[in-house]
Design an enzyme around this catalytic site. Structure first.
Site, mmCIF file in Angstrom:
data_model
loop_
_atom_site.group_PDB
_atom_site.id
_atom_site.type_symbol
_atom_site.label_atom_id
_atom_site.label_comp_id
_atom_site.label_asym_id
_atom_site.label_seq_id
_atom_site.Cartn_x
_atom_site.Cartn_y
_atom_site.Cartn_z
ATOM 1 C CG HIS A 160 10.312 73.097 13.906
ATOM 2 N ND1 HIS A 160 11.026 72.869 15.272
ATOM 3 C CD2 HIS A 160 11.560 73.100 13.136
ATOM 4 C CE1 HIS A 160 12.227 72.880 15.048
ATOM 5 N NE2 HIS A 160 12.648 72.788 13.871
ATOM 6 C CG ASP A 163 14.146 71.531 10.034
ATOM 7 O OD1 ASP A 163 13.653 72.197 10.867
ATOM 8 O OD2 ASP A 163 15.325 70.867 10.382
ATOM 9 C CG HIS A 222 12.987 68.214 14.534
ATOM 10 N ND1 HIS A 222 12.772 68.362 13.362
ATOM 11 C CD2 HIS A 222 14.013 69.310 14.710
ATOM 12 C CE1 HIS A 222 13.365 69.277 12.490
ATOM 13 N NE2 HIS A 222 13.985 69.854 13.504
ATOM 14 N NE ARG A 257 20.522 71.586 22.926
ATOM 15 C CZ ARG A 257 19.920 71.621 21.727
ATOM 16 N NH1 ARG A 257 20.051 72.673 20.891
ATOM 17 N NH2 ARG A 257 19.629 70.425 21.259
#
Length: 729
Positions: free
Chosen positions: A577, A579, A649, A659
């Site tokens: 996508h 941002d 990204h 994570r």
């Protein structure tokens, strides 16, 4: 009586669409001098006479604008009057035939007639004393240029409980002074106040050419070319009009003498002969005129102009006209660009295409007349200034990269023509300088630039390491463990991107609330704010040093692989996508429209750990398939990049472990700054938060500026320096 009239200025005229306090003010007769009005406004402000201060500051702004308009209009009127035109120079060489004679008498007679015309016109517009009665010292001119009256207005309006007007005045000052610490604090507080509308954050001094230019470019980005064209034409027209106003200002009263001239260290015109004095004054006028294109091309609050502003506008116009089929207008704009850059290959190629399509009709077309006039006028002034450099020892820094080589004396060409060959439309955006060059100002010790955009195979991307120590990462990881909530930030969806992972998040406000309640440690909540601010400072320093960035959202998020859900997994932890736009992999377009967060300008990911499997960040081409770069998370690593379609990204699947990342989004639009952040900072302060509307004591704010003049005749501008208790918004 004068006080009553000034108070009446607060009332808008009937039928005005402007809100009270911003409507057109009725005119006082005669027009008062802006320096007197401003000084009286400062006295009223210091005395707490808020209504009177508002009236005086607004009348000072109106008076200054009217003086500028009168100077411009009178100059244009008198230049066209018979008998006031300047005689032609006897020879093409400005250094020849300057001996006394008929030409000298014609010149002086024309100058006297022009002076008489301008004086009479100014007296009609401004009162019996004309422009001389409205002369302002340099310090006052700088105060208006910095929009300082609006800083006082915002405080006075706030005192009068006119919140909408206070916010508008504050925003107007902030736009021109984005690094002013106090106004930045005030803007944060305005954003978190109840009752403040988003529409209140508006620039009351936004120049017409910038308003049209920005709106036109926004429409071009949305491929609405036909709608953008009138705005782009208006932007060009208003840009030229602004230049004429600037040039008229150059013919105004001379600037106040500098301290060096007052002390005799620099030879003033009073120590020169007649011709030296005339030449010196005329050279300063020409130098001032040559700076006008740069002044018009500089956004409020910025330090440097947009390079080649006029040619760039013409290039956008010729492309836009061509796209909608207006080939004649496209060709006229292309011909206009060639007046600046006769050998530009891209423009010549476009021109050849238009000539073939138009056929014989193209022979009747020529460059835009207003652009031709501007170029010839500017070149004539440059020729005189270069002559003065060689023969009179004056200085001149040519601000334009398009000046022809033959206008520059041979001995100066090499020095003046370096780095001025590239055009704005055929050059790539320069990459940021290496981190070492700006570490001394912006960067924490130990931070290193690991990868730049070139190494990441893209544009406006960077990887920086060392923002957090291992201990700090542990503190934030513990905060996430204690306080991160399933689905927080994702409308309570525990697995918003994939059913194979659990998503937990924590906002800065919730962390502060929990710390205040004693549920989590205050150290972790404070570090969450501090770490995000470090990342913002670095992102701004690397990508946007001349344009402040504001955090629009800060989110501590952890992704945990769900045991038993990882076998034969084919999806991503976070799909590809962009941002601030909606990525269309099939067309390669990224549509900057809702529901995308279109106000985001830069993004940042500050990683806290690496003890998990999978979860690498990757960048792709606009097709969302071709991977161009991949980054492995680790403690203290910041990946920063622009938020648009140039940086699609995603995140590979997290197949084992947890994570954790501090996700950050930055904006250049102060109206979209993170409102929860200010509240979180207040909650974490030791002192108690005042009640809504309560004002906290402290230093005075805003303080009156320093003395506006030192000469005896400027004593009227001195204001007694009081330090009333500072009242925060």
């Amino acid at each position: 009586m004068l006080s009553l009239l000034l108070l009446l200025l607060l009332l808008p005229p009937q039928g005005s669409s402007e809100p009270p306090g911003l409507a057109q003010l009725p005119r006082l007769a005669p027009l008062q001098s802006p320096d007197l009005l401003y000084a009286d406004g400062l006295r009223a402000y210091s005395a707490g006479a808020w209504e009177r201060a508002v009236a005086l500051f607004r009348e000072a702004l109106r008076s200054r604008a009217e003086v500028g308009r009168a100077r411009r209009d009178c100059g244009a009127l008198c230049a066209a009057e018979p008998g006031t035109e300047l005689p032609p120079v006897p020879s093409s060489d400005p250094g020849s035939d300057f001996s006394p004679g008929p030409w000298e008498r014609l010149l002086l007679r024309a100058a006297l007639r022009r002076a008489e015309c301008v004086s009479q016109c100014a007296a009609r517009r401004l009162g019996p004393r004309g422009a001389a009665g409205h002369r302002a010292v340099r310090a006052l001119q700088d105060a208006f240029r910095r929009r300082e009256p609006y800083n006082y207005l915002q405080r006075a309006y706030y005192k009068l409980k006119k919140l909408d007007l206070a916010v508008a005045a504050a925003h107007t000052f902030y736009v021109a002074n984005p690094k002013h610490l106090q106004i930045r604090e005030d803007m944060v507080k305005y954003h978190r106040m109840s009752g403040v509308r988003r529409q209140s954050f508006r620039d009351l001094e936004n120049p017409l050419h910038w308003a049209a230019y920005d709106e036109g470019l926004e429409l071009l980005k949305r491929q609405e070319v036909a709608a953008a064209l009138p705005l782009l034409e208006e932007a060009l027209r208003e840009s030229l009009a602004q230049m004429e106003s600037c040039r008229a200002e150059c013919e105004g009263p001379e600037e106040q003498l500098t301290e060096e001239e007052e002390e005799g260290e620099v030879q003033s015109e009073s120590q020169s002969g007649l011709y030296e004095a005339i030449a010196g004054h005329w050279i300063r006028v020409l130098q001032c005129r040559q700076r006008c294109p740069g002044v018009v091309a500089t956004r409020p609050g910025q330090d440097s102009p947009i390079s080649d502003f006029l040619p760039s506008q013409l290039w956008q116009l010729q492309e836009a006209h061509a796209q909608v089929g207006n080939l004649s207008q496209a060709m006229e704009n292309a011909l206009s660009i060639l007046l600046f850059y006769p050998e530009d290959e891209a423009v010549k190629g476009a021109l050849n295409k238009y000539q073939k399509l138009l056929g014989e009709q193209s022979s009747d077309l020529s460059a835009r007349e207003n652009i031709r006039h501007f170029v010839l006028q500017s070149l004539g002034e440059k020729k005189l200034l270069y002559y003065a450099m060689v023969h009179l020892g004056t200085s001149f820094k040519d601000p334009d990269p398009w000046t022809p080589e033959d206008f520059i004396p041979e001995g100066l060409r090499k020095k003046l023509r370096e780095d001025q060959e590239k055009r704005p439309w055929d050059s790539k955006t320069p990459e940021p300088e290496s981190l070492a060059k700006w570490r001394d100002i912006h960067v924490l010790e130990g931070v290193t630039l690991t990868q730049d955009a070139g190494q990441l195979n893209g544009s406006e991307r960077a990887v920086l390491d060392g923002l957090l120590t291992p201990t700090e990462c542990e503190i934030l990881l513990q905060l996430a463990k204690d306080a991160a909530k399933s689905g927080d930030g994702y409308r309570s969806r525990r697995s918003p991107h994939t059913p194979h992972e659990l998503f937990e998040g924590l906002t800065v406000l919730r962390a502060a609330q929990l710390a205040r309640a004693g549920t989590v440690g205050r150290q972790g909540a404070k570090l969450l704010l501090e770490a995000s601010e470090r990342a913002r400072n670095l992102t701004q320093a690397y990508f946007s040093p001349d344009w402040p960035l504001h955090l629009s959202f800060t989110h501590l998020v952890c992704r945990s692989a769900i045991d038993g859900e990882q076998e034969q997994r084919m999806d991503l932890s976070h799909p590809v996508h962009a941002d601030n736009c909606l990525l269309d992999p099939y067309s390669g377009e990224c549509w900057k429209e809702p529901p995308a967060y279109t106000y985001r300008d830069y993004s940042g990911l500050l990683y806290l750990n690496d003890d998990f499997q999978g979860g690498d960040l990757f960048f792709t081409e606009p097709d969302a398939l071709t991977v161009t770069a991949q980054v492995r998370p680790q403690c203290g690593r910041l990946v920063a990049f622009s938020s648009g379609g140039e940086n699609p990204h995603g995140v590979w699947a997290v197949t084992k472990g947890r994570r954790c990342t501090l996700a950050l989004w930055h904006t250049r639009a102060p109206e979209h700054m993170e409102q929860d952040r200010a509240e979180a900072e207040m909650l974490l302060q030791e002192q108690e938060e005042p009640e809504e509307g309560e004002i906290r004591s402290g230093d005075s704010s805003p303080e009156p500026p320093s003395a506006l003049g030192r000469r005896p005749h400027q004593a009227r501008l001195e204001v007694k320096r009081q330090r009333p208790a500072r009242e925060e918004l």
